[in-house]
Design a protein around this motif. Sequence first.
Motif, PDB file in Angstrom:
ATOM      1  N   UNK A  28      32.960 -74.331  -4.929  1.00  0.00           N
ATOM      2  CA  UNK A  28      32.247 -74.800  -6.585  1.00  0.00           C
ATOM      3  C   UNK A  28      33.286 -75.596  -6.906  1.00  0.00           C
ATOM      4  N   UNK A  29      33.456 -76.848  -7.377  1.00  0.00           N
ATOM      5  CA  UNK A  29      34.503 -77.017  -7.946  1.00  0.00           C
ATOM      6  C   UNK A  29      34.486 -77.493  -9.532  1.00  0.00           C
ATOM      7  N   UNK A  30      34.931 -76.760 -10.724  1.00  0.00           N
ATOM      8  CA  UNK A  30      33.923 -76.546 -11.865  1.00  0.00           C
ATOM      9  C   UNK A  30      35.801 -77.595 -13.044  1.00  0.00           C
ATOM     10  N   UNK A  31      35.492 -78.406 -13.910  1.00  0.00           N
ATOM     11  CA  UNK A  31      36.440 -79.439 -14.350  1.00  0.00           C
ATOM     12  C   UNK A  31      37.584 -79.137 -14.129  1.00  0.00           C
ATOM     13  N   UNK A  32      38.063 -79.583 -13.397  1.00  0.00           N
ATOM     14  CA  UNK A  32      39.591 -79.253 -12.339  1.00  0.00           C
ATOM     15  C   UNK A  32      40.586 -79.799 -14.354  1.00  0.00           C
ATOM     16  N   UNK A  33      41.459 -78.769 -13.843  1.00  0.00           N
ATOM     17  CA  UNK A  33      42.017 -78.911 -15.256  1.00  0.00           C
ATOM     18  C   UNK A  33      43.347 -79.910 -14.882  1.00  0.00           C
ATOM     19  N   UNK A  34      43.669 -79.742 -13.140  1.00  0.00           N
ATOM     20  CA  UNK A  34      44.318 -80.860 -13.152  1.00  0.00           C
ATOM     21  C   UNK A  34      43.846 -82.058 -12.458  1.00  0.00           C
ATOM     22  N   UNK A  35      44.338 -83.452 -12.231  1.00  0.00           N
ATOM     23  CA  UNK A  35      43.429 -84.588 -11.495  1.00  0.00           C
ATOM     24  C   UNK A  35      43.543 -84.153  -9.229  1.00  0.00           C
ATOM     25  N   UNK A  36      42.984 -84.735  -9.261  1.00  0.00           N
ATOM     26  CA  UNK A  36      42.496 -84.245  -7.377  1.00  0.00           C
ATOM     27  C   UNK A  36      43.422 -85.273  -7.272  1.00  0.00           C
ATOM     28  N   UNK A  58      31.735 -81.314 -13.432  1.00  0.00           N
ATOM     29  CA  UNK A  58      32.671 -81.791 -14.467  1.00  0.00           C
ATOM     30  C   UNK A  58      31.931 -82.654 -15.303  1.00  0.00           C
ATOM     31  N   UNK A  59      32.771 -82.264 -16.512  1.00  0.00           N
ATOM     32  CA  UNK A  59      31.900 -81.963 -17.867  1.00  0.00           C
ATOM     33  C   UNK A  59      32.781 -83.660 -18.408  1.00  0.00           C
ATOM     34  N   UNK A  60      32.481 -84.234 -19.517  1.00  0.00           N
ATOM     35  CA  UNK A  60      32.975 -85.420 -20.078  1.00  0.00           C
ATOM     36  C   UNK A  60      34.731 -85.612 -19.872  1.00  0.00           C
ATOM     37  N   UNK A  61      35.240 -86.519 -20.440  1.00  0.00           N
ATOM     38  CA  UNK A  61      36.511 -86.913 -20.660  1.00  0.00           C
ATOM     39  C   UNK A  61      37.307 -86.161 -21.512  1.00  0.00           C
ATOM     40  N   UNK A  62      37.739 -85.069 -21.052  1.00  0.00           N
ATOM     41  CA  UNK A  62      39.139 -85.544 -20.097  1.00  0.00           C
ATOM     42  C   UNK A  62      38.913 -85.480 -18.734  1.00  0.00           C
ATOM     43  N   UNK A  67      38.928 -86.205 -11.649  1.00  0.00           N
ATOM     44  CA  UNK A  67      38.716 -87.141 -10.937  1.00  0.00           C
ATOM     45  C   UNK A  67      37.457 -87.590 -10.305  1.00  0.00           C
ATOM     46  N   UNK A  68      38.703 -88.895 -10.823  1.00  0.00           N
ATOM     47  CA  UNK A  68      38.609 -90.330 -10.410  1.00  0.00           C
ATOM     48  C   UNK A  68      38.967 -91.080  -9.634  1.00  0.00           C
ATOM     49  N   UNK A  69      40.019 -90.798  -9.178  1.00  0.00           N
ATOM     50  CA  UNK A  69      40.792 -90.993  -7.486  1.00  0.00           C
ATOM     51  C   UNK A  69      39.909 -90.493  -6.009  1.00  0.00           C
ATOM     52  N   UNK A  70      39.461 -89.041  -6.558  1.00  0.00           N
ATOM     53  CA  UNK A  70      38.845 -88.137  -5.175  1.00  0.00           C
ATOM     54  C   UNK A  70      37.415 -89.004  -5.546  1.00  0.00           C
TER      55      UNK A  70
END
Length: 93
Positions: A28-36, A58-62, A67-70
């Motif tokens: 389970x991945x919830x709103x990662x605080x750093x970029x993956x 994943x919530x809205x921005x930011x 996760x945009x790359x992943x």
Amino acid sequence: LLGADGYRVEDSPNTFDQVDFSGVRGLVIVDPGTAISAAEFQYVFDFVQSGGSLLLVVDHAPFTANVAQAAPLLGIDFPTNLGPGVVSEPPVA
């Protein structure tokens, strides 16, 4: 909630390339605080391809930017310019 249903829940400070997924059935991945990165997420992709389950919340921005790359590895598009309440789903083939 997962713990109450009998699942062992662990918070890991490690990046996915440092996690031993042996014996893990679900992630389970919830709103990662750093970029993956896509390279790091490849380990998650391999886990799913090997039969593991993934719940990615994943919530809205930011958070979408993290996760945009992943996410495209799983066929998911998280546009980084969407505000709250906007859902983007992969097109149905």
